[in-house]
Design an enzyme around this catalytic site. Structure first.
Site, mmCIF file in Angstrom:
data_model
loop_
_atom_site.group_PDB
_atom_site.id
_atom_site.type_symbol
_atom_site.label_atom_id
_atom_site.label_comp_id
_atom_site.label_asym_id
_atom_site.label_seq_id
_atom_site.Cartn_x
_atom_site.Cartn_y
_atom_site.Cartn_z
ATOM 1 N N ARG A 1 0.836 -1.210 0.000
ATOM 2 C CA ARG A 1 0.000 0.000 0.000
ATOM 3 C C ARG A 1 0.865 1.252 0.000
ATOM 4 O O ARG A 1 0.542 2.237 -0.672
ATOM 5 C CB ARG A 1 -0.948 -0.007 1.199
ATOM 6 C CG ARG A 1 -1.956 1.129 1.170
ATOM 7 C CD ARG A 1 -3.020 1.001 2.231
ATOM 8 N NE ARG A 1 -2.481 1.140 3.573
ATOM 9 C CZ ARG A 1 -3.196 0.987 4.694
ATOM 10 N NH1 ARG A 1 -4.475 0.671 4.615
ATOM 11 N NH2 ARG A 1 -2.634 1.137 5.871
ATOM 12 N N LYS B 1 -2.590 6.989 1.137
ATOM 13 C CA LYS B 1 -2.364 7.261 2.563
ATOM 14 C C LYS B 1 -1.283 8.334 2.634
ATOM 15 O O LYS B 1 -0.106 8.059 2.888
ATOM 16 C CB LYS B 1 -1.962 5.981 3.296
ATOM 17 C CG LYS B 1 -2.118 6.077 4.791
ATOM 18 C CD LYS B 1 -2.119 4.709 5.440
ATOM 19 C CE LYS B 1 -2.039 4.779 6.929
ATOM 20 N NZ LYS B 1 -3.155 5.450 7.598
ATOM 21 N N GLU C 1 -16.014 6.574 5.917
ATOM 22 C CA GLU C 1 -15.119 5.978 6.920
ATOM 23 C C GLU C 1 -15.006 6.894 8.130
ATOM 24 O O GLU C 1 -15.548 7.995 8.148
ATOM 25 C CB GLU C 1 -13.737 5.689 6.325
ATOM 26 C CG GLU C 1 -13.024 6.881 5.742
ATOM 27 C CD GLU C 1 -11.698 6.516 5.056
ATOM 28 O OE1 GLU C 1 -11.155 5.431 5.300
ATOM 29 O OE2 GLU C 1 -11.211 7.356 4.275
HETATM 30 N N1 PXG Z 1 -9.218 4.933 7.045
HETATM 31 C C1 PXG Z 1 -8.320 5.911 7.293
HETATM 32 C C2 PXG Z 1 -8.595 7.282 6.828
HETATM 33 C C3 PXG Z 1 -7.140 5.608 7.983
HETATM 34 O O1 PXG Z 1 -6.247 6.565 8.213
HETATM 35 C C4 PXG Z 1 -7.888 3.316 8.172
HETATM 36 C C5 PXG Z 1 -9.022 3.667 7.466
HETATM 37 C C6 PXG Z 1 -7.702 1.880 8.581
HETATM 38 O O2 PXG Z 1 -6.722 1.261 7.790
HETATM 39 P P1 PXG Z 1 -5.840 0.045 8.340
HETATM 40 O O3 PXG Z 1 -4.948 -0.311 7.207
HETATM 41 O O4 PXG Z 1 -5.105 0.550 9.553
HETATM 42 O O5 PXG Z 1 -6.764 -1.034 8.698
HETATM 43 C C7 PXG Z 1 -6.908 4.288 8.431
HETATM 44 C C8 PXG Z 1 -5.645 3.960 9.160
HETATM 45 C C9 PXG Z 1 -4.570 6.726 14.543
HETATM 46 C C10 PXG Z 1 -4.215 6.548 13.120
HETATM 47 O O6 PXG Z 1 -3.705 7.213 15.290
HETATM 48 C C11 PXG Z 1 -4.981 5.747 12.312
HETATM 49 C C12 PXG Z 1 -4.637 5.590 10.964
HETATM 50 C C13 PXG Z 1 -3.552 6.260 10.504
HETATM 51 C C14 PXG Z 1 -2.818 7.055 11.318
HETATM 52 C C15 PXG Z 1 -3.122 7.202 12.641
HETATM 53 O O7 PXG Z 1 -5.689 6.382 14.923
HETATM 54 N N2 PXG Z 1 -5.435 4.817 10.223
#
Ligand code: PXG
Length: 302
Positions: free
Chosen positions: A52, A151, A184
């Site tokens: 990713r 991301k 989301e």
């Molecule tokens: N949507 C968004 C916008 C994200 O940033 C997810 C979904 C979940 O993806 P994963 O691959 O983790 O299952 C994310 C990921 C935090 C934090 O501190 C969370 C993310 C990134 C940075 C910080 O909560 N999330």
């Protein structure tokens, strides 16, 4: 001993892990990142996170200056140097030092950082009682502006939504697309449950394709549940049997209320509870070992 941070090919003590104020990651949020978990001496879905990261970088024409093998080793070695067995890994690649203009062609080599640290978790009681959410006025980025599938380091959109959550006293919120579909959370994907089927928004509507989301979809199929990617609205959340969020940090967390409407029975439902349990077992079973295991004991990578 202070935390050792990987910075452009070297490990340096955290207080000395500094990047320039001319780095376009700092000046413009110009870069990409990953948040990864280690459980029990293994990095969960490392390959998927790196894939990713490279996809995000490709989408913004950023060249990651390390091959996947070298980046994998940088992540694992950062865990080893910090004796990390369970924790959180942050991987960041930014455009590098440039001038005060926008033009990325004027930037030097990209900056690569790997941090391995403890993780901040939601309080345990939220997993038992479930989250209360609201939807916010701040819309998720339009995919033709900054695609949420990237991301990127530019999380201002999500931070504005988080500020709305903070002001209203909610731990997390649901964001809508420019068309008003539920997309989301600020850092989590969303699922609703209807009967024996899960529904989650499709990537093209403007979401991050979460690694946890994919793992949960696989687990659900393995449990004989239906899994469908489809757009839905706030009404569908309010009237769902169950709702939950997924993310690397949150794992699977139940949602029991949205915009004041009680979802289902107002307690975490059976499908959500089964998936929470299955996910907890999965992360303890799978992952790339941080340490070489001389016995070669069957540690699946993934
Ligand atoms: N949507 C968004 C916008 C994200 O940033 C997810 C979904 C979940 O993806 P994963 O691959 O983790 O299952 C994310 C990921 C935090 C934090 O501190 C969370 C993310 C990134 C940075 C910080 O909560 N999330």
């Amino acid at each position: 001993m202070s935390n050792q941070v990987y910075l452009n090919g070297q490990w340096v003590p955290a207080p000395e892990a500094r990047v320039s104020v001319f780095d376009h990651g700092y000046l413009y949020g110009d870069g990409v990142f990953e948040g990864i978990r280690a459980y029990n001496g293994r990095v969960f879905r490392l390959q998927e996170h790196l894939d990713r990261l490279y996809r995000s970088a490709r989408a913004i024409l950023l060249r990651v200056p390390l091959e996947p093998g070298a980046l994998t080793e940088a992540v694992l070695e950062t865990c080893r140097r910090n004796r990390l067995e369970d924790g959180y890994i942050r991987l960041v690649v930014s455009r590098g030092n440039g001038d005060l203009g926008l033009d990325p062609r004027r930037c030097g080599p990209p900056t690569v950082v790997v941090i391995a640290d403890r993780i901040q978790l939601y309080p345990a009681e939220l997993y038992a009682t479930g989250l209360r959410l609201m939807t916010v006025a701040t819309r998720r980025n339009h995919p033709e502006a900054l695609n949420p599938r990237v991301k990127s380091l530019n999380y201002l959109n999500n931070i504005l939504a988080k500020i709305e959550a903070n002001l209203a006293g909610y731990p997390e919120v649901l964001m809508l697309s420019h068309e008003g579909y539920v997309v989301e959370g600020t850092g989590d994907n969303v699922f609703i449950v209807r009967g024996r089927a899960l529904i989650t928004p499709p990537p093209h509507v403007g979401i991050l394709e979460g690694i946890t989301r994919a793992a949960v979809m696989d687990l659900a199929r393995g449990m004989g549940l239906g899994v469908r990617e489809a757009v839905f609205t706030r009404h569908d959340v309010w009237t769902a049997d169950e709702c939950f969020l997924t993310g690397t940090a949150a794992e699977v967390i139940p949602v029991v209320e949205c915009d004041g409407r009680v979802i289902g029975e107002g307690t975490p439902g059976p499908v959500t509870l089964a998936l929470m349990q299955a996910y907890r077992e999965l992360v303890r079973r799978e992952g790339t070992p941080i340490h070489e295991r001389a016995t070669g004991a069957a540690a699946a990578t993934g």
